[in-house]
Design a protein around this motif. Structure first.
Motif, PDB file in Angstrom:
ATOM      1  N   VAL A   1      80.839 -30.466  83.165  1.00 46.76           N
ATOM      2  CA  VAL A   1      79.402 -30.680  83.052  1.00 46.76           C
ATOM      3  C   VAL A   1      78.658 -29.348  82.975  1.00 46.76           C
ATOM      4  CG1 VAL A   1      77.389 -31.565  84.283  1.00 46.76           C
ATOM      5  CG2 VAL A   1      79.446 -32.958  84.109  1.00 46.76           C
ATOM      6  N   THR A   2      79.072 -28.370  83.786  1.00 42.17           N
ATOM      7  CA  THR A   2      78.461 -27.040  83.731  1.00 42.17           C
ATOM      8  C   THR A   2      78.564 -26.455  82.340  1.00 42.17           C
ATOM      9  OG1 THR A   2      79.070 -26.638  86.044  1.00 42.17           O
ATOM     10  CG2 THR A   2      78.526 -24.718  84.704  1.00 42.17           C
ATOM     11  N   THR A   3      79.758 -26.514  81.768  1.00 41.45           N
ATOM     12  CA  THR A   3      79.981 -25.951  80.438  1.00 41.45           C
ATOM     13  C   THR A   3      79.141 -26.663  79.391  1.00 41.45           C
ATOM     14  OG1 THR A   3      82.219 -25.293  81.029  1.00 41.45           O
ATOM     15  CG2 THR A   3      81.735 -25.505  78.679  1.00 41.45           C
ATOM     16  N   ALA A   4      79.050 -27.976  79.470  1.00 37.17           N
ATOM     17  CA  ALA A   4      78.245 -28.721  78.506  1.00 37.17           C
ATOM     18  C   ALA A   4      76.791 -28.266  78.544  1.00 37.17           C
ATOM     19  CB  ALA A   4      78.351 -30.216  78.789  1.00 37.17           C
ATOM     20  N   GLY A   5      76.265 -28.030  79.748  1.00 36.32           N
ATOM     21  CA  GLY A   5      74.896 -27.548  79.859  1.00 36.32           C
ATOM     22  C   GLY A   5      74.719 -26.167  79.276  1.00 36.32           C
ATOM     23  N   LEU A   6      75.699 -25.298  79.448  1.00 34.88           N
ATOM     24  CA  LEU A   6      75.627 -23.953  78.894  1.00 34.88           C
ATOM     25  C   LEU A   6      75.739 -23.972  77.378  1.00 34.88           C
ATOM     26  CD1 LEU A   6      77.820 -22.205  81.589  1.00 34.88           C
ATOM     27  CD2 LEU A   6      75.384 -21.797  81.199  1.00 34.88           C
ATOM     28  N   VAL A   7      76.583 -24.839  76.842  1.00 34.68           N
ATOM     29  CA  VAL A   7      76.686 -24.984  75.390  1.00 34.68           C
ATOM     30  C   VAL A   7      75.350 -25.446  74.804  1.00 34.68           C
ATOM     31  CG1 VAL A   7      77.747 -26.403  73.582  1.00 34.68           C
ATOM     32  CG2 VAL A   7      79.185 -25.344  75.343  1.00 34.68           C
ATOM     33  N   GLY A   8      74.701 -26.390  75.488  1.00 36.15           N
ATOM     34  CA  GLY A   8      73.377 -26.818  75.045  1.00 36.15           C
ATOM     35  C   GLY A   8      72.363 -25.697  75.107  1.00 36.15           C
ATOM     36  N   THR A   9      72.486 -24.821  76.114  1.00 37.34           N
ATOM     37  CA  THR A   9      71.596 -23.672  76.244  1.00 37.34           C
ATOM     38  C   THR A   9      71.782 -22.696  75.092  1.00 37.34           C
ATOM     39  OG1 THR A   9      71.607 -23.866  78.654  1.00 37.34           O
ATOM     40  CG2 THR A   9      70.956 -21.744  77.741  1.00 37.34           C
ATOM     41  N   VAL A  10      73.021 -22.443  74.723  1.00 41.02           N
ATOM     42  CA  VAL A  10      73.296 -21.559  73.587  1.00 41.02           C
ATOM     43  C   VAL A  10      72.609 -22.101  72.335  1.00 41.02           C
ATOM     44  CG1 VAL A  10      75.099 -20.661  72.068  1.00 41.02           C
ATOM     45  CG2 VAL A  10      75.478 -20.737  74.541  1.00 41.02           C
ATOM     46  N   GLU A  11      72.777 -23.377  72.088  1.00 41.92           N
ATOM     47  CA  GLU A  11      72.168 -24.005  70.915  1.00 41.92           C
ATOM     48  C   GLU A  11      70.651 -23.866  70.946  1.00 41.92           C
ATOM     49  OE1 GLU A  11      71.705 -28.554  69.188  1.00 41.92           O
ATOM     50  OE2 GLU A  11      73.543 -28.003  70.275  1.00 41.92           O
ATOM     51  N   LEU A  12      70.059 -24.128  72.097  1.00 41.25           N
ATOM     52  CA  LEU A  12      68.602 -24.079  72.230  1.00 41.25           C
ATOM     53  C   LEU A  12      68.077 -22.659  72.076  1.00 41.25           C
ATOM     54  CD1 LEU A  12      65.833 -25.246  72.989  1.00 41.25           C
ATOM     55  CD2 LEU A  12      66.530 -25.100  75.408  1.00 41.25           C
ATOM     56  N   ALA A  13      68.686 -21.695  72.759  1.00 40.96           N
ATOM     57  CA  ALA A  13      68.196 -20.314  72.708  1.00 40.96           C
ATOM     58  C   ALA A  13      68.280 -19.748  71.296  1.00 40.96           C
ATOM     59  CB  ALA A  13      68.999 -19.441  73.679  1.00 40.96           C
ATOM     60  N   ILE A  14      69.383 -20.019  70.616  1.00 40.88           N
ATOM     61  CA  ILE A  14      69.525 -19.505  69.256  1.00 40.88           C
ATOM     62  C   ILE A  14      68.516 -20.172  68.332  1.00 40.88           C
ATOM     63  CG2 ILE A  14      71.080 -19.427  67.269  1.00 40.88           C
ATOM     64  CD1 ILE A  14      73.378 -18.943  69.241  1.00 40.88           C
ATOM     65  N   ARG A  15      68.295 -21.460  68.499  1.00 42.77           N
ATOM     66  CA  ARG A  15      67.300 -22.143  67.674  1.00 42.77           C
ATOM     67  C   ARG A  15      65.901 -21.558  67.869  1.00 42.77           C
ATOM     68  NH1 ARG A  15      67.860 -27.041  69.468  1.00 42.77           N
ATOM     69  NH2 ARG A  15      65.908 -27.285  70.624  1.00 42.77           N
ATOM     70  N   LEU A  16      65.526 -21.308  69.115  1.00 47.15           N
ATOM     71  CA  LEU A  16      64.223 -20.705  69.388  1.00 47.15           C
ATOM     72  C   LEU A  16      64.122 -19.318  68.760  1.00 47.15           C
ATOM     73  CD1 LEU A  16      63.791 -21.714  73.152  1.00 47.15           C
ATOM     74  CD2 LEU A  16      62.539 -22.655  71.196  1.00 47.15           C
ATOM     75  N   ALA A  17      65.187 -18.531  68.860  1.00 46.62           N
ATOM     76  CA  ALA A  17      65.176 -17.190  68.292  1.00 46.62           C
ATOM     77  C   ALA A  17      65.086 -17.223  66.766  1.00 46.62           C
ATOM     78  CB  ALA A  17      66.434 -16.436  68.733  1.00 46.62           C
ATOM     79  N   VAL A  18      65.861 -18.082  66.151  1.00 49.62           N
ATOM     80  CA  VAL A  18      65.870 -18.161  64.687  1.00 49.62           C
ATOM     81  C   VAL A  18      64.517 -18.644  64.168  1.00 49.62           C
ATOM     82  CG1 VAL A  18      66.889 -19.368  62.723  1.00 49.62           C
ATOM     83  CG2 VAL A  18      68.365 -18.426  64.509  1.00 49.62           C
ATOM     84  N   ASP A  19      63.948 -19.662  64.819  1.00 51.24           N
ATOM     85  CA  ASP A  19      62.639 -20.159  64.386  1.00 51.24           C
ATOM     86  C   ASP A  19      61.574 -19.064  64.489  1.00 51.24           C
ATOM     87  OD1 ASP A  19      63.748 -22.612  63.885  1.00 51.24           O
ATOM     88  OD2 ASP A  19      62.965 -23.577  65.694  1.00 51.24           O
ATOM     89  N   TYR A  20      61.630 -18.299  65.557  1.00 49.08           N
ATOM     90  CA  TYR A  20      60.664 -17.202  65.709  1.00 49.08           C
ATOM     91  C   TYR A  20      60.882 -16.142  64.640  1.00 49.08           C
ATOM     92  CZ  TYR A  20      58.104 -13.331  67.829  1.00 49.08           C
ATOM     93  OH  TYR A  20      57.224 -12.288  68.053  1.00 49.08           O
ATOM     94  N   ALA A  21      62.148 -15.774  64.435  1.00 47.45           N
ATOM     95  CA  ALA A  21      62.447 -14.691  63.501  1.00 47.45           C
ATOM     96  C   ALA A  21      62.102 -15.059  62.062  1.00 47.45           C
ATOM     97  CB  ALA A  21      63.927 -14.318  63.605  1.00 47.45           C
ATOM     98  N   ARG A  22      62.219 -16.309  61.723  1.00 46.26           N
ATOM     99  CA  ARG A  22      61.871 -16.731  60.360  1.00 46.26           C
ATOM    100  C   ARG A  22      60.382 -16.544  60.060  1.00 46.26           C
ATOM    101  NH1 ARG A  22      65.421 -22.338  60.285  1.00 46.26           N
ATOM    102  NH2 ARG A  22      67.292 -21.470  59.271  1.00 46.26           N
ATOM    103  N   GLY A  23      59.561 -16.686  61.076  1.00 44.37           N
ATOM    104  CA  GLY A  23      58.125 -16.570  60.868  1.00 44.37           C
ATOM    105  C   GLY A  23      57.545 -15.208  61.187  1.00 44.37           C
ATOM    106  N   ARG A  24      58.368 -14.277  61.656  1.00 47.37           N
ATOM    107  CA  ARG A  24      57.892 -12.968  62.086  1.00 47.37           C
ATOM    108  C   ARG A  24      58.160 -11.917  61.011  1.00 47.37           C
ATOM    109  NH1 ARG A  24      54.399  -9.988  65.041  1.00 47.37           N
ATOM    110  NH2 ARG A  24      55.397  -8.272  66.201  1.00 47.37           N
ATOM    111  N   ARG A  25      57.103 -11.231  60.573  1.00 47.04           N
ATOM    112  CA  ARG A  25      57.214 -10.152  59.582  1.00 47.04           C
ATOM    113  C   ARG A  25      56.589  -8.895  60.171  1.00 47.04           C
ATOM    114  NH1 ARG A  25      56.960 -14.880  56.918  1.00 47.04           N
ATOM    115  NH2 ARG A  25      58.178 -15.096  54.991  1.00 47.04           N
TER     116      ARG A  25
END
Length: 390
Positions: free
Chosen positions: A250-274
């Motif tokens: 269960v711990t690992t599943a939560g961390l895997v979800g965190t990786v997915e979420l953090a990268i998504r937030l970073a990518v969405d920000y980076a796409r709109g940042r110039r």
């Protein structure tokens, strides 16, 4: 080996994702600021049947396995909560569900599992002690025989969600270490209410996971009865191992979800940042490569964890993949949250962009529920056949 999810599993993941997104980043950001317990989110999870995924059907569950639970936790945490939501599954379907469903008496199952499935009964586990952290065999909390029951004394530390728990799974010795030939003998699991006479607790101030309080727990001549025992007296070690190994999943599943979420937030920000001209910073390889590395490591952890969960469901040994997956997932989450903050620059330090919360929460799991160093010890001894040095 099957890598595709079944239709039922896909529907389960979709349900979990919808619930996770319903209680998205703004919800958890607010709770984190107020240090408030996520009661509304947990009730919604229970109402959707996600708490009861692996509970027996005769007691209100779905009768599925750890694989399905891992799939659900991944999706829920990726929806906006991050790793701390997985702790709710550790507390309830694991500490409560696994211990009682697999080792409890028929009376305990009837009394507690349906309420657990509905969100009416909640759990915590009192294992860690000030002088016996990772080394669970050195617990010194002791239950002294008295009549047909016991008097329990000891101190526990870093116990999660004590004020919100209906029942506390207490790990104690009923035979002292000096009295047994095998250190694994003489350990017993008890169910105790946090408000039972003789139980007191005090909060610990901490860096993150603010939505779930951590406490020191004091046990002073607490009366426990025969019906409070989970499993067999003096023979609680195998049950405890089962709880701890499923906790890893269960711990690992939560961390895997965190990786997915953090990268998504970073990518969405980076796409709109110039910053320098018309090219978004998402095109810069200096930002791409660290996020790609964290993603690859997270995917490796995801697959290892699903292997561990599948082996658990088959009744085969799964301790090694469960520990290895937790090691990789904690490192991946550390990388993903750190690099997401770096991608956002100053805004990554701002609470409104959420990655600082994900970073604070995920940091816990580099040393909890088992430290990286102890996982590496486990791999060296159990998988590589190297001599034990501790």
């Amino acid at each position: 080996m099957e890598f595709r999810l079944s239709e039922d599993q896909r529907l389960l993941v979709e349900t979990a994702r919808k619930v996770g997104e319903r209680f998205g980043s703004a919800y958890w950001r607010d709770l984190d600021a107020r240090k408030a317990y996520p009661a509304e989110a947990w009730q919604a999870i229970c109402d959707a049947g996600l708490c009861a995924i692996a509970l027996p059907e005769e007691h209100g569950g779905s009768g599925l396995g750890m694989l399905e639970m891992a799939l659900a936790v991944e999706a829920l945490c990726a929806g906006g909560a991050g790793s701390t939501l997985a702790q709710l599954f550790m507390l309830n379907p694991i500490f409560g569900g696994v211990s009682i469903a697999r080792f409890g008496t028929p009376a305990q199952k009837r009394a507690l599992l349906p309420g657990l499935a509905r969100g009416e009964v909640t759990f915590c586990m009192a294992l860690t002690e000030p002088d016996a952290g990772t080394n669970s065999l050195e617990v010194r909390s002791f239950a002294r025989a008295e009549g047909d029951g016991w008097r329990l004394n000891g101190r526990k530390v870093w116990i999660t969600a004590v004020p919100q728990a209906t029942k506390m799974l207490v790990v104690a010795r009923t035979r002292r270490v000096e009295e047994v030939q095998r250190r694994t003998h003489g350990i017993t699991l008890f169910l105790v209410e946090p408000d039972r006479p003789g139980v007191t607790h005090s909060a610990i101030e901490k860096l993150g996971t603010n939505t779930l309080p951590s406490s020191s727990v004091f046990l002073d001549e607490v009366r426990v009865e025969p019906e409070d025992v989970v499993g067999r007296v003096d023979e609680g070690w195998p049950a405890l191992l089962e709880v701890l190994n499923t906790e890893r999943i269960v711990t690992t599943a939560g961390l895997v979800g965190t990786v997915e979420l953090a990268i998504r937030l970073a990518v969405d920000y980076a796409r709109g940042r110039r910053v320098f001209g018309a090219t978004p910073i998402a095109a810069y390889q200096g930002l791409q490569f660290p996020l790609a590395q964290a993603h690859a490591l997270g995917e490796a952890a995801r697959l290892l964890n699903r292997k561990a969960a599948a082996l658990c469901d088959l009744g085969e040994p799964y301790g090694s993949p469960a520990n290895q997956a937790k090691l990789l997932a904690a490192q991946a989450a550390a990388q993903a949250t750190e690099r997401a903050m770096q991608t956002m620059g100053g805004m990554g330090y701002a609470k409104e962009f959420d990655v600082e919360r994900l970073w604070r929460d995920a940091r816990l799991f580099r040393f909890a529920p088992v430290s990286e160093e102890m996982v590496l010890n486990y791999i060296a001894v159990h998988d590589l056949g190297m001599p034990r040095g501790y």
